[in-house]
Motif scaffolding. Structure first.
Motif, short mmCIF file in Angstrom:
data_model
loop_
_atom_site.label_atom_id
_atom_site.label_comp_id
_atom_site.label_asym_id
_atom_site.label_seq_id
_atom_site.Cartn_x
_atom_site.Cartn_y
_atom_site.Cartn_z
N LYS A 129 0.89 -1.06 0.11
CA LYS A 129 -0.05 -0.02 0.03
C LYS A 129 1.04 1.08 0.04
O LYS A 129 1.47 1.68 0.90
N GLY A 130 1.18 1.76 -1.19
CA GLY A 130 1.95 2.79 -1.36
C GLY A 130 1.20 4.35 -1.51
O GLY A 130 -0.02 4.38 -1.05
N ILE A 131 1.65 5.36 -2.23
CA ILE A 131 0.96 6.56 -2.41
C ILE A 131 -0.06 6.56 -3.06
O ILE A 131 -0.29 5.73 -4.17
N HIS A 132 -1.06 7.03 -2.84
CA HIS A 132 -2.55 7.24 -3.30
C HIS A 132 -2.33 7.85 -4.53
O HIS A 132 -1.52 8.69 -5.06
N TYR A 133 -3.35 7.27 -5.38
CA TYR A 133 -3.79 8.02 -6.72
C TYR A 133 -5.27 8.07 -6.90
O TYR A 133 -6.10 7.13 -6.26
N LEU A 134 -5.97 8.92 -7.84
CA LEU A 134 -7.10 9.30 -7.82
C LEU A 134 -7.73 9.28 -9.13
O LEU A 134 -7.11 9.89 -9.90
N CYS A 194 -0.16 10.88 7.05
CA CYS A 194 -0.53 9.67 6.66
C CYS A 194 0.10 8.26 7.38
O CYS A 194 1.25 8.21 7.14
N ILE A 195 -0.72 7.42 7.70
CA ILE A 195 -0.13 6.27 8.43
C ILE A 195 -0.43 5.16 7.55
O ILE A 195 -0.48 4.00 7.97
N TYR A 196 -1.02 5.28 6.40
CA TYR A 196 -0.93 4.36 5.18
C TYR A 196 -2.05 2.92 5.80
O TYR A 196 -1.89 1.81 5.55
N CYS A 197 -3.16 3.70 6.22
CA CYS A 197 -4.02 2.48 6.91
C CYS A 197 -5.12 1.88 5.95
O CYS A 197 -5.72 1.06 6.11
N ASN A 198 -5.17 2.48 4.74
CA ASN A 198 -6.19 2.27 3.56
C ASN A 198 -7.52 2.66 4.17
O ASN A 198 -8.54 2.15 3.27
N HIS A 227 -7.23 5.05 -4.57
CA HIS A 227 -6.59 4.03 -4.34
C HIS A 227 -5.23 4.01 -3.74
O HIS A 227 -4.29 5.15 -3.98
N MET A 228 -4.57 3.11 -3.16
CA MET A 228 -3.26 3.05 -2.85
C MET A 228 -2.28 2.30 -3.78
O MET A 228 -2.70 1.27 -3.98
N GLY A 229 -1.42 3.02 -4.55
CA GLY A 229 -0.68 2.37 -5.53
C GLY A 229 0.51 2.05 -5.03
O GLY A 229 0.75 1.74 -3.97
N LYS A 230 1.51 1.67 -5.91
CA LYS A 230 2.67 0.82 -5.75
C LYS A 230 3.81 1.86 -5.66
O LYS A 230 4.75 1.72 -4.96
N GLU A 231 3.45 3.27 -5.68
CA GLU A 231 4.70 4.21 -5.75
C GLU A 231 4.80 4.44 -4.22
O GLU A 231 4.36 4.37 -3.44
#
Ligand code: SF4
Ligand code: SF4
Length: 216
Positions: free
Chosen positions: A58-63, A114-118, A132-136
């Motif tokens: 779960k990496g950097i988000h994208y919209l 951000c704590i990358y909790c999804n 979404h949480m991407g691969k970046e």
């Protein structure tokens, strides 16, 4: 444990650690450290290793901006309040990003919080499912202020972006006022029409002669 017992424990621990080092020394393929360099530190054509990321990373988000209905569900559920969304459904704002029936002027995430909790992705309604949480993973900086990502441009949130959102805010407020004024006018018109209808009915009833009573 006595003095010699302590010496035994320390020696054992050192030898165990050295054993691990020796294992990787004779079989370097098992090393898990990745020689990764940040893009701005990488020389021209310089080789670097790309870390292997698991499928569930779960990496950097994208919209997917065009699907976003600007419902604020993601921002509301965020436990650290690091999502900021601004925009309007009341009309057009020049330079805004087109969502689903919404004009978005800001959609940012502060990665210093951000704590990358999804949770934001899970809260996004099924009809949109657009955050979404991407691969970046490489969203790094030497100063905290640069850790804000603009999901509308997929880049860092810049001073120009901030200027745009600040200017857009007055237009958003103007549109909201306009909408409120039109709604009040429409309601007043509805009330006036209902009153006129009632008055007409009363007038008609007053001008209609009473029906004579039936004789047996
Ligand atoms: S992953 Fe969690 S902390 Fe990060 S923006 Fe989404 S809800 Fe907030
Ligand atoms: S929950 Fe989804 S649709 Fe709603 S504002 Fe967030 S990204 Fe947009």
């Amino acid at each position: 444990m006595g003095y010699f017992g302590d010496i035994y424990d320390v020696s054992k621990s050192i030898l165990t650690g050295m054993g691990v080092t020796l294992k990787y020394f004779v079989n370097p393929k098992t090393i898990t450290t990745v020689q990764y360099k940040r893009p701005e530190r990488r020389g021209e054509g310089e080789l670097h290793e790309v870390p292997h990321l698991p499928d569930m990373h779960k990496g950097i988000h994208y919209l997917e901006t065009e699907e976003c209905i600007m419902c604020w569900q993601c921002a509301n559920i965020c436990p650290v309040d690091c999502i900021v969304i601004e925009g309007t459904r009341d009309g057009e704002v020049e330079g805004a990003y087109q969502g689903n029936r919404a004009n978005l002027t800001r959609f940012t995430i502060d990665y210093s919080l951000c704590i990358y909790c999804n949770l934001c992705c899970e809260a996004c309604p099924e009809t949109s499912t657009c955050i979404h949480m991407g691969k970046e993973f490489d969203f790094t900086s030497y100063d905290q202020g640069s850790l804000v990502k603009n999901l509308l441009t997929d880049e860092k949130f810049t001073k120009e972006d901030l200027r745009f959102t600040t200017n857009a805010q007055s237009k958003i407020e103007e549109l909201a006022e306009e909408k409120k004024r039109k709604a009040a006018e429409a309601q007043a018109a509805r009330k006036a029409a209902a009153a006129a209808k009632k008055a007409a009915a009363a007038k008609k009833a007053a001008s209609t002669p009473d029906t004579p009573a039936k004789k047996d």
